[in-house]
Design an enzyme around this catalytic site. Structure first.
Site, PDB file in Angstrom:
ATOM      1  N   SER A  15      75.817  -4.559  12.492  1.00 48.40           N
ATOM      2  CA  SER A  15      77.194  -4.820  12.907  1.00 48.40           C
ATOM      3  C   SER A  15      77.582  -3.944  14.104  1.00 48.40           C
ATOM      4  O   SER A  15      78.342  -4.375  14.972  1.00 48.40           O
ATOM      5  CB  SER A  15      78.175  -4.628  11.743  1.00 48.40           C
ATOM      6  OG  SER A  15      78.267  -3.276  11.376  1.00 48.40           O
ATOM      7  N   ARG A  67      53.730   9.095  10.102  1.00 49.12           N
ATOM      8  CA  ARG A  67      54.934   9.002  10.920  1.00 49.12           C
ATOM      9  C   ARG A  67      54.605   9.128  12.407  1.00 49.12           C
ATOM     10  O   ARG A  67      55.173   8.432  13.245  1.00 49.12           O
ATOM     11  CB  ARG A  67      55.919  10.094  10.518  1.00 49.12           C
ATOM     12  CG  ARG A  67      57.151  10.005  11.372  1.00 49.12           C
ATOM     13  CD  ARG A  67      58.293  10.821  10.945  1.00 49.12           C
ATOM     14  NE  ARG A  67      58.050  12.216  10.709  1.00 49.12           N
ATOM     15  CZ  ARG A  67      59.030  13.111  10.721  1.00 49.12           C
ATOM     16  NH1 ARG A  67      60.263  12.711  10.946  1.00 49.12           N
ATOM     17  NH2 ARG A  67      58.794  14.369  10.479  1.00 49.12           N
ATOM     18  N   ILE A  94      64.190   9.337  10.348  1.00 48.49           N
ATOM     19  CA  ILE A  94      64.290  10.669  10.943  1.00 48.49           C
ATOM     20  C   ILE A  94      63.136  10.805  11.915  1.00 48.49           C
ATOM     21  O   ILE A  94      61.994  10.496  11.588  1.00 48.49           O
ATOM     22  CB  ILE A  94      64.250  11.756   9.853  1.00 48.49           C
ATOM     23  CG1 ILE A  94      65.551  11.665   9.060  1.00 48.49           C
ATOM     24  CG2 ILE A  94      64.075  13.139  10.478  1.00 48.49           C
ATOM     25  CD1 ILE A  94      65.713  12.723   8.005  1.00 48.49           C
ATOM     26  N   ASN A 109      73.330   8.443  18.992  1.00 51.81           N
ATOM     27  CA  ASN A 109      73.365   7.936  17.613  1.00 51.81           C
ATOM     28  C   ASN A 109      74.817   7.806  17.154  1.00 51.81           C
ATOM     29  O   ASN A 109      75.705   8.514  17.643  1.00 51.81           O
ATOM     30  CB  ASN A 109      72.632   8.930  16.694  1.00 51.81           C
ATOM     31  CG  ASN A 109      72.605   8.480  15.247  1.00 51.81           C
ATOM     32  OD1 ASN A 109      72.351   7.310  14.947  1.00 51.81           O
ATOM     33  ND2 ASN A 109      72.885   9.393  14.322  1.00 51.81           N
ATOM     34  N   HIS A 111      76.990   8.155  13.579  1.00 54.17           N
ATOM     35  CA  HIS A 111      76.846   8.680  12.220  1.00 54.17           C
ATOM     36  C   HIS A 111      78.168   8.484  11.472  1.00 54.17           C
ATOM     37  O   HIS A 111      79.239   8.777  12.022  1.00 54.17           O
ATOM     38  CB  HIS A 111      76.484  10.165  12.276  1.00 54.17           C
ATOM     39  CG  HIS A 111      76.291  10.765  10.919  1.00 54.17           C
ATOM     40  ND1 HIS A 111      75.149  10.543  10.168  1.00 54.17           N
ATOM     41  CD2 HIS A 111      77.113  11.526  10.157  1.00 54.17           C
ATOM     42  CE1 HIS A 111      75.273  11.170   9.006  1.00 54.17           C
ATOM     43  NE2 HIS A 111      76.449  11.773   8.971  1.00 54.17           N
ATOM     44  N   SER A 138      81.152   9.569  14.011  1.00 51.86           N
ATOM     45  CA  SER A 138      80.876  10.358  15.219  1.00 51.86           C
ATOM     46  C   SER A 138      79.767   9.684  16.016  1.00 51.86           C
ATOM     47  O   SER A 138      78.791   9.201  15.441  1.00 51.86           O
ATOM     48  CB  SER A 138      80.389  11.763  14.846  1.00 51.86           C
ATOM     49  OG  SER A 138      81.274  12.395  13.952  1.00 51.86           O
ATOM     50  N   ASP A 147      71.490  14.932  13.230  1.00 47.23           N
ATOM     51  CA  ASP A 147      72.954  14.809  13.172  1.00 47.23           C
ATOM     52  C   ASP A 147      73.683  16.032  13.731  1.00 47.23           C
ATOM     53  O   ASP A 147      74.821  16.312  13.343  1.00 47.23           O
ATOM     54  CB  ASP A 147      73.438  14.544  11.728  1.00 47.23           C
ATOM     55  CG  ASP A 147      72.897  13.239  11.168  1.00 47.23           C
ATOM     56  OD1 ASP A 147      72.585  12.336  11.963  1.00 47.23           O
ATOM     57  OD2 ASP A 147      72.769  13.121   9.934  1.00 47.23           O
TER      58      ASP A 147
HETATM   59  C1  GAR Z   1      76.559   2.381  10.005  1.00 49.46           C
HETATM   60  O1  GAR Z   1      77.585   2.741   9.133  1.00 49.46           O
HETATM   61  C2  GAR Z   1      76.003   3.591  10.706  1.00 49.46           C
HETATM   62  O2  GAR Z   1      76.971   4.553  11.009  1.00 49.46           O
HETATM   63  C3  GAR Z   1      75.050   4.118   9.665  1.00 49.46           C
HETATM   64  O3  GAR Z   1      74.409   2.971   9.151  1.00 49.46           O
HETATM   65  C4  GAR Z   1      75.335   1.869   9.217  1.00 49.46           C
HETATM   66  C5  GAR Z   1      74.645   0.728   9.923  1.00 49.46           C
HETATM   67  O4  GAR Z   1      75.423  -0.430   9.860  1.00 49.46           O
HETATM   68  N1  GAR Z   1      74.102   5.029  10.235  1.00 49.46           N
HETATM   69  C6  GAR Z   1      73.615   6.074   9.590  1.00 49.46           C
HETATM   70  O5  GAR Z   1      73.896   6.335   8.442  1.00 49.46           O
HETATM   71  C7  GAR Z   1      72.652   6.931  10.390  1.00 49.46           C
HETATM   72  N2  GAR Z   1      72.365   8.133   9.702  1.00 49.46           N
HETATM   73  P1  GAR Z   1      75.126  -1.646  10.838  1.00 49.46           P
HETATM   74  O6  GAR Z   1      73.635  -1.994  10.687  1.00 49.46           O
HETATM   75  O7  GAR Z   1      75.998  -2.743  10.311  1.00 49.46           O
HETATM   76  O8  GAR Z   1      75.468  -1.241  12.233  1.00 49.46           O
END
Ligand code: GAR
Length: 214
Positions: A15, A67, A94, A109, A111, A138, A147
């Site tokens: 999204s 990895r 990660i 990124n 977060h 953020s 992060d």
């Molecule tokens: C979002 O909420 C993003 O902030 C989070 O994953 C979701 C992805 O949603 N990211 C993290 O947690 C990164 N550590 P999306 O695929 O619908 O954009």
């Protein structure tokens, strides 16, 4: 001026990717998304990219023994595309310091918390557990400390009595979709820069702050 070429890394529904695609298609946008890579072949975001005629591919981390092998393959793909910016949008891997350092100053990124609070996973449940009444998201530069890179922008939302992690996640997501494109536009247009580990916006140290206007 030519637009910044952006590669987006995803793992899921995408999204945020969609919000970035929509912003990139606006006439005055400073960036264009040239490529999307997912570490999960089933990620819904790949379809969003294809629908927008953006080159999209899966690089399944599970098909690599280590990895480092996955990161080598990913770096080869990225370096083939030679993007100006690499955006992590729900990219749930990660990355090693070596990988991240290679792209320092070019990788960003999003977060789902007001960093430096609630780094890592399960941010919404942990915010509720901690009893904070403000939460948010953020956008930050990626560095070797997970992060912890310099913040480019933040958006905050209230936490209401009775909220669940799911309710909170959807309230934050609305703000993610506002914040990420604004931050990317600021970086792509040259307004926001990373200088000696800090963000400068229009020449002054600081970033973008959004308040929930719902
Ligand atoms: C979002 O909420 C993003 O902030 C989070 O994953 C979701 C992805 O949603 N990211 C993290 O947690 C990164 N550590 P999306 O695929 O619908 O954009």
């Amino acid at each position: 001026m030519s637009k910044a070429r952006v590669l987006v890394l995803i793992s899921g529904g995408g999204s945020n990717l969609q919000a970035l695609i929509d912003a990139s298609l606006k006439a005055n946008s400073s960036f264009e998304i040239s490529h999307v890579i997912s570490n999960r072949p089933e990620a819904g975001g790949l379809l969003r990219a294809t629908k927008a005629s953006i080159a999209a591919e899966a690089l399944d981390h599970k098909s690599f023994k280590e990895r480092a092998f996955f990161e080598d393959a990913l770096a080869r793909r990225i370096d083939h595309v030679t993007p100006d910016l690499i955006l992590c949008a729900g990219f749930m891997r990660i990355m090693s310091a070596d990988f991240v350092n290679r792209y320092e100053g070019r990788m960003i990124n999003i977060h789902p918390s007001l960093l430096p609070n609630f780094q890592g996973l399960n941010t919404h449940a942990r915010a509720l557990e901690a009893g904070v009444t403000l939460h948010g998201c953020s956008v930050h530069w990626v560095n070797a400390d997970v992060d912890q890179g310099a913040i480019i922008g933040q958006a905050c939302v209230p936490i209401f009595p009775g909220d669940t992690p799911e309710i909170l996640a959807s309230r934050v997501l609305v703000q993610e979709h506002r914040l990420y494109p604004l931050c990317v536009e600021a970086v792509a247009s040259g307004r926001a820069k990373l200088i000696h580990g800090r963000t400068f916006l229009d020449g002054l140290q600081g970033g973008i702050a959004l308040l929930d206007n719902s």
